[in-house]
Design an enzyme around this catalytic site. Structure first.
Site, PDB file in Angstrom:
ATOM      1  N   CYS A 115       0.813  -1.230   0.000  1.00 59.38           N
ATOM      2  CA  CYS A 115       0.000   0.000   0.000  1.00 59.38           C
ATOM      3  C   CYS A 115       0.838   1.268   0.000  1.00 59.38           C
ATOM      4  O   CYS A 115       0.327   2.347  -0.289  1.00 59.38           O
ATOM      5  CB  CYS A 115      -0.935   0.005   1.198  1.00 59.38           C
ATOM      6  SG  CYS A 115      -2.032  -1.407   1.211  1.00 59.38           S
ATOM      7  N   HIS A 140      -3.612   7.000   2.486  1.00 60.90           N
ATOM      8  CA  HIS A 140      -3.955   5.675   1.978  1.00 60.90           C
ATOM      9  C   HIS A 140      -5.289   5.266   2.601  1.00 60.90           C
ATOM     10  O   HIS A 140      -5.549   5.533   3.772  1.00 60.90           O
ATOM     11  CB  HIS A 140      -2.853   4.675   2.344  1.00 60.90           C
ATOM     12  CG  HIS A 140      -3.258   3.250   2.091  1.00 60.90           C
ATOM     13  ND1 HIS A 140      -3.797   2.852   0.892  1.00 60.90           N
ATOM     14  CD2 HIS A 140      -3.243   2.154   2.894  1.00 60.90           C
ATOM     15  CE1 HIS A 140      -4.075   1.561   0.963  1.00 60.90           C
ATOM     16  NE2 HIS A 140      -3.747   1.114   2.167  1.00 60.90           N
ATOM     17  N   ASN A 181     -10.065  -0.748   0.090  1.00 55.73           N
ATOM     18  CA  ASN A 181      -8.612  -0.576   0.067  1.00 55.73           C
ATOM     19  C   ASN A 181      -8.080  -1.090  -1.271  1.00 55.73           C
ATOM     20  O   ASN A 181      -8.094  -2.291  -1.521  1.00 55.73           O
ATOM     21  CB  ASN A 181      -8.007  -1.356   1.243  1.00 55.73           C
ATOM     22  CG  ASN A 181      -6.485  -1.266   1.291  1.00 55.73           C
ATOM     23  OD1 ASN A 181      -5.860  -0.729   0.370  1.00 55.73           O
ATOM     24  ND2 ASN A 181      -5.906  -1.787   2.354  1.00 55.73           N
TER      25      ASN A 181
HETATM   26  N1  ACO Z   1     -17.790  -9.533   9.340  1.00 50.86           N
HETATM   27  C1  ACO Z   1     -18.189  -9.785  10.608  1.00 50.86           C
HETATM   28  N2  ACO Z   1     -17.324 -10.070  11.599  1.00 50.86           N
HETATM   29  C2  ACO Z   1     -16.014 -10.079  11.311  1.00 50.86           C
HETATM   30  C3  ACO Z   1     -15.529  -9.819  10.013  1.00 50.86           C
HETATM   31  C4  ACO Z   1     -16.471  -9.532   9.005  1.00 50.86           C
HETATM   32  N3  ACO Z   1     -16.128  -9.271   7.733  1.00 50.86           N
HETATM   33  N4  ACO Z   1     -14.190  -9.892  10.019  1.00 50.86           N
HETATM   34  C5  ACO Z   1     -13.820 -10.191  11.275  1.00 50.86           C
HETATM   35  N5  ACO Z   1     -14.922 -10.301  12.057  1.00 50.86           N
HETATM   36  C6  ACO Z   1     -14.981 -10.606  13.494  1.00 50.86           C
HETATM   37  C7  ACO Z   1     -13.729 -11.280  13.976  1.00 50.86           C
HETATM   38  O1  ACO Z   1     -13.797 -12.672  13.737  1.00 50.86           O
HETATM   39  C8  ACO Z   1     -13.753 -10.942  15.454  1.00 50.86           C
HETATM   40  O2  ACO Z   1     -14.650 -11.809  16.113  1.00 50.86           O
HETATM   41  P1  ACO Z   1     -14.282 -12.413  17.571  1.00 50.86           P
HETATM   42  O3  ACO Z   1     -14.181 -11.200  18.450  1.00 50.86           O
HETATM   43  O4  ACO Z   1     -15.428 -13.292  17.842  1.00 50.86           O
HETATM   44  O5  ACO Z   1     -12.977 -13.110  17.381  1.00 50.86           O
HETATM   45  C9  ACO Z   1     -14.352  -9.535  15.494  1.00 50.86           C
HETATM   46  O6  ACO Z   1     -15.039  -9.400  14.230  1.00 50.86           O
HETATM   47  C10 ACO Z   1     -13.332  -8.421  15.657  1.00 50.86           C
HETATM   48  O7  ACO Z   1     -12.253  -8.639  14.758  1.00 50.86           O
HETATM   49  P2  ACO Z   1     -10.992  -7.705  14.715  1.00 50.86           P
HETATM   50  O8  ACO Z   1     -10.025  -8.218  13.694  1.00 50.86           O
HETATM   51  O9  ACO Z   1     -10.485  -7.478  16.108  1.00 50.86           O
HETATM   52  O10 ACO Z   1     -11.658  -6.333  14.210  1.00 50.86           O
HETATM   53  P3  ACO Z   1     -11.015  -4.911  14.027  1.00 50.86           P
HETATM   54  O11 ACO Z   1     -11.835  -3.921  14.739  1.00 50.86           O
HETATM   55  O12 ACO Z   1      -9.541  -4.912  14.286  1.00 50.86           O
HETATM   56  O13 ACO Z   1     -11.229  -4.634  12.469  1.00 50.86           O
HETATM   57  C11 ACO Z   1      -9.905  -4.610  10.459  1.00 50.86           C
HETATM   58  C12 ACO Z   1     -10.605  -5.452  11.507  1.00 50.86           C
HETATM   59  C13 ACO Z   1     -10.963  -3.797   9.737  1.00 50.86           C
HETATM   60  C14 ACO Z   1      -9.183  -5.520   9.473  1.00 50.86           C
HETATM   61  C15 ACO Z   1      -8.895  -3.639  11.122  1.00 50.86           C
HETATM   62  O14 ACO Z   1      -8.141  -4.350  12.074  1.00 50.86           O
HETATM   63  C16 ACO Z   1      -7.957  -2.950  10.164  1.00 50.86           C
HETATM   64  O15 ACO Z   1      -8.358  -2.101   9.400  1.00 50.86           O
HETATM   65  N6  ACO Z   1      -6.625  -3.245  10.251  1.00 50.86           N
HETATM   66  C17 ACO Z   1      -5.587  -2.485   9.546  1.00 50.86           C
HETATM   67  C18 ACO Z   1      -5.563  -2.779   8.091  1.00 50.86           C
HETATM   68  C19 ACO Z   1      -4.405  -2.079   7.424  1.00 50.86           C
HETATM   69  O16 ACO Z   1      -4.126  -0.909   7.654  1.00 50.86           O
HETATM   70  N7  ACO Z   1      -3.644  -2.794   6.573  1.00 50.86           N
HETATM   71  C20 ACO Z   1      -2.512  -2.235   5.946  1.00 50.86           C
HETATM   72  C21 ACO Z   1      -2.768  -1.855   4.562  1.00 50.86           C
HETATM   73  S1  ACO Z   1      -3.282  -3.203   3.541  1.00 50.86           S
HETATM   74  C22 ACO Z   1      -1.955  -3.645   2.435  1.00 50.86           C
HETATM   75  O17 ACO Z   1      -0.837  -3.262   2.557  1.00 50.86           O
HETATM   76  C23 ACO Z   1      -2.280  -4.620   1.349  1.00 50.86           C
END
Ligand code: ACO
Length: 326
Positions: A113, A253, A283
Site C-alpha cells: 500500500c 492511503h 482498500n
Molecule cells: N464480518 C463480521 N465479523 C467479522 C468480520 C467480518 N467481515 N471480520 C472479522 N470479524 C470478526 C472477527 O472474527 C472478530 O470476532 P471475535 O471477536 O469473535 O474473534 C471480530 O469481528 C473483531 O475482529 P478484529 O479483527 O479485532 O476487528 P477490528 O476492529 O480490528 O477490524 C480490520 C478489523 C478492519 C481488518 C482492522 O483491524 C484494520 O483495518 N486493520 C488495519 C488494516 C491495514 O491498515 N492494513 C494495511 C494496509 S493493507 C496492504 O498493505 C495490502
C-alpha cells in the site's frame, strides 16, 4: 531549484460494483459490521478479461491527457503494484507496450500500500538528478484475484482500481518537497501472501491450502499502522518546518476510515480537509492514493500552490509520507 512536479493525474475503477450486501450472501458478515469497522460500503471488482495493466492503461491515458503529453515523451514508467499481471515481464513493460511509449524504461515497485509514495520518491530523485524529464507513475491493483472470498477477515476490505500521475522536471518551488520511506521486515507475517514465489512455489498443496491469498492479522496491523503513520507525518512536518495548519489537504492511503480519522485528529484537521474514497472503493492498496489524488484534482479541491500531505502504510511492513507543493 529543480523539482519534480505532478503535471497530470488520471484514475480508473472497474465498472462492476460489489456492495456489502452482496458480500452478506457470500460470507458470514453484515453491512453494519463492515461500515462500522472500516467505513467501506462498496468496492469495484475487475471483469475476467481485465488485468492490472489494463486498469493502469486507462488511468495512464487520462493522466497523459491532463499533462498534455504523449506516451512518446516519457522517459520512464513506474508501476507500483503487489498484483502484477504475471511475475515476468513486469507490469510496467506490459503498460509500456500498450501505451507505445517507445523511449521509456519500465520498472515495477512493490511496497504494497505504500507503493505509490515509494514510487514518488524514486521518480522525484531521478528527475532531480537529471536522469529523466518525464515519468509516468501508476498505482494499480487487481486485488480481487488475491483475496480469499471465503475469508471474511480480508475479502471485505479490498478492491480493484488504478491511479496515475505524470511527473515532470520543473525549475521552481512547486513539486515533491519531501518523501520519507520506512520499512520493518520483521513484521512481514502480519500481512503477506505465503506461496507462489521462490520460497514456496505453486503446487497442488499450496492451492488446496489457500496459500496464494492475502492473509492479514488485522487488529495487530491496525495498532502498528496508527503509530507508524503518526511518526512519519511528524517527521514530514519537522523536516519541512511546517505546522499542521499549513497543510491544505491530506490524501491518506485508504485502508480504514478509523485510521484516517485518527490521523486527521492527530493533525487537528477537520475531515473536510481529508480526501476519503474508502466508502466506494475499499482498500485498493498502491492505487488508493493516486485515485484519491485524481478525484481531488478533478473536483477542484486541489489548487495550484496548495500544500498536500500524502501518507501510507502497508505490507512489508512499509510506511511512507510525501509533502507536495502543488
Ligand atoms: N464480518 C463480521 N465479523 C467479522 C468480520 C467480518 N467481515 N471480520 C472479522 N470479524 C470478526 C472477527 O472474527 C472478530 O470476532 P471475535 O471477536 O469473535 O474473534 C471480530 O469481528 C473483531 O475482529 P478484529 O479483527 O479485532 O476487528 P477490528 O476492529 O480490528 O477490524 C480490520 C478489523 C478492519 C481488518 C482492522 O483491524 C484494520 O483495518 N486493520 C488495519 C488494516 C491495514 O491498515 N492494513 C494495511 C494496509 S493493507 C496492504 O498493505 C495490502
Amino acid at each position: 531549484m529543480i523539482q519534480a512536479r505532478i503535471v497530470g493525474t488520471g484514475s480508473y475503477a472497474p465498472k462492476k460494483v460489489v456492495t456489502n450486501h452482496d458480500l452478506e450472501k457470500l460470507i458470514e458478515t453484515s453491512d453494519e459490521w463492515i461500515i462500522e469497522r472500516t467505513g467501506i460500503k462498496e468496492r469495484r471488482v475487475a471483469e475476467k478479461h481485465e488485468a492490472t495493466s489494463d486498469l493502469a492503461y486507462e488511468a495512464s491515458i487520462k493522466a497523459l491527457k491532463a499533462a498534455g503529453l504523449h506516451a512518446s515523451d516519457l522517459d520512464l514508467i513506474l508501476v507500483a503494484t503487489l498484483t502484477p499481471d504475471v511475475a515476468m515481464p513486469n507490469t510496467a513493460c506490459i503498460l509500456q507496450h500498450k501505451l507505445n511509449a517507445k523511449k521509456a524504461g519500465a520498472l515495477d515497485i512493490n511496497a504494497a500500500c505504500s507503493g505509490f509514495i515509494y514510487g514518488l520518491s524514486v521518480a522525484s530523485a531521478l528527475i532531480k538528478a537529471g536522469t529523466a524529464e518525464n515519468i509516468l507513475l501508476v498505482g494499480a491493483e487487481v486485488l480481487s484475484r488475491f483475496v480469499d472470498w471465503q475469508d471474511r477477515t480480508t475479502c471485505v476490505l479490498f478492491g480493484d482500481g488504478a491511479g496515475a500521475a505524470v511527473l515532470q522536471r520543473h525549475a521552481g518551488k512547486r513539486g515533491i518537497l519531501s518523501t520519507h520511506l520506512h520499512a520493518d521486515g520483521s513484521l512481514a507475517d502480519l500481512l503477506h501472501i505465503e506461496a507462489g514465489g521462490s520460497r514456496l512455489p505453486s503446487t497442488h498443496e499450496t492451492v488446496d491450502g489457500r496459500m496464494h491469498y492475502v492473509k492479514m492479522r488485522g487488529n495487530e496491523t491496525f495498532k502498528v499502522a496508527v503509530r507508524a503513520l503518526e511518526d512519519v507525518v511528524q517527521e514530514a512536518l519537522e523536516f519541512n518546518k511546517i505546522k499542521p495548519e499549513e497543510i491544505d489537504l491530506l490524501v491518506p492511503h485508504q485502508a480504514n476510515l478509523r485510521i484516517i480519522q485518527a490521523m486527521a485528529k492527530r493533525l487537528n484537521m477537520p475531515m473536510e480537509k481529508v480526501v476519503v474514497t474508502i466508502q466506494k472503493y475499499g482498500n485498493t492498496s498502491a492505487a488508493s492514493i493516486p485515485m484519491a489524488l485524481d478525484e481531488a484534482v478533478r473536483d477542484g479541491r486541489i489548487k495550484e500552490h496548495n500544500m498536500i500531505l500524502l501518507e501510507a502504510f502497508g505490507g512489508g511492513l512499509t510506511w511512507a509520507s510525501a509533502l507536495i507543493r502543488w
